[in-house]
Enzyme design. Structure first.
Site: not given
Ligand code: 5GP
Length: 178
Positions: A45, A100-101, A104, A153-154, A160, A166
């Site tokens: 991402g 990091e992208d 969440d 959800f973006v 993606d 992407r």
């Molecule tokens: P976390 O462990 O913080 O819950 O998850 C982070 C990962 O979840 C991000 O690196 C990404 O891959 C995915 N993710 C979380 N929210 C989104 C979102 O809104 N859109 C997308 N495309 N991926 C997300």
């Protein structure tokens, strides 16, 4: 609107993203002035964000790629992620910035930071493009942040949904899936 944008509602335009990335690059360049930095691009991402950010940082720089993947719904909630691609070089004694992208729940990044900290970097900081504070489960210190967003959800700009979108040049909210 063309087909590849169907079901997506724009959130941040290309120029909003570019201005924000430029500002982040400036702050990071000042913070690490006189030092060499290792950027860790977390795949997949972050690949576009890291590529743009790297070109806004005016420092001697190395770029490393780190591939991670959640084990699945059950284990991702425990923050266990699988390393699919490891760093090509050691980071011991280096100033390291994780790129990091999106943060969440915070589980992925807290696991990742723990893994990388164990390798003995001189410093370890985090730069995230997006943060969804509403879903935070594990507190993560984000040192450099692009945008805070609601619980949506973006996709786009590297992010993606089922490996699609992407290549969208902006960030949008996925409102419908085909
Ligand atoms: P976390 O462990 O913080 O819950 O998850 C982070 C990962 O979840 C991000 O690196 C990404 O891959 C995915 N993710 C979380 N929210 C989104 C979102 O809104 N859109 C997308 N495309 N991926 C997300």
């Amino acid at each position: 609107m063309s087909d590849f944008e169907a079901g997506i509602s724009p959130l941040f335009t290309e120029s909003e993203i570019s201005n924000r990335v430029e500002a982040l690059g400036r702050v990071i360049s000042e913070a690490y002035a006189g030092q060499e930095l290792v950027l860790i691009c977390v795949l997949k991402g972050s690949f576009i964000f890291a590529a743009d950010l790297a070109r806004r940082i005016r420092l001697p720089l190395r770029i490393e790629f780190f591939g991670v993947q959640s084990y699945g719904a059950q284990t991702s909630s425990s923050g266990v992620v699988q390393i699919t691609l490891d760093l090509a070089h050691p980071i011991e004694g280096r100033h390291v910035l994780i790129v990091e992208d999106i943060v969440d729940t915070g589980l992925t990044l807290s696991y990742l930071s723990e893994q990388l900290r164990a390798r003995g970097p001189k410093s370890l900081k985090i730069c995230a493009l997006l943060h969804k504070p509403a879903r935070m489960q594990r507190a993560v210190d984000i040192d450099y942040l692009g945008f805070t967003i609601d619980d949506v959800f973006v996709v786009g700009y590297g992010l993606d949904h089922a490996e699609r979108h992407r290549n969208l040049p902006y960030i949008g909210v996925l409102t419908a899936t085909p």
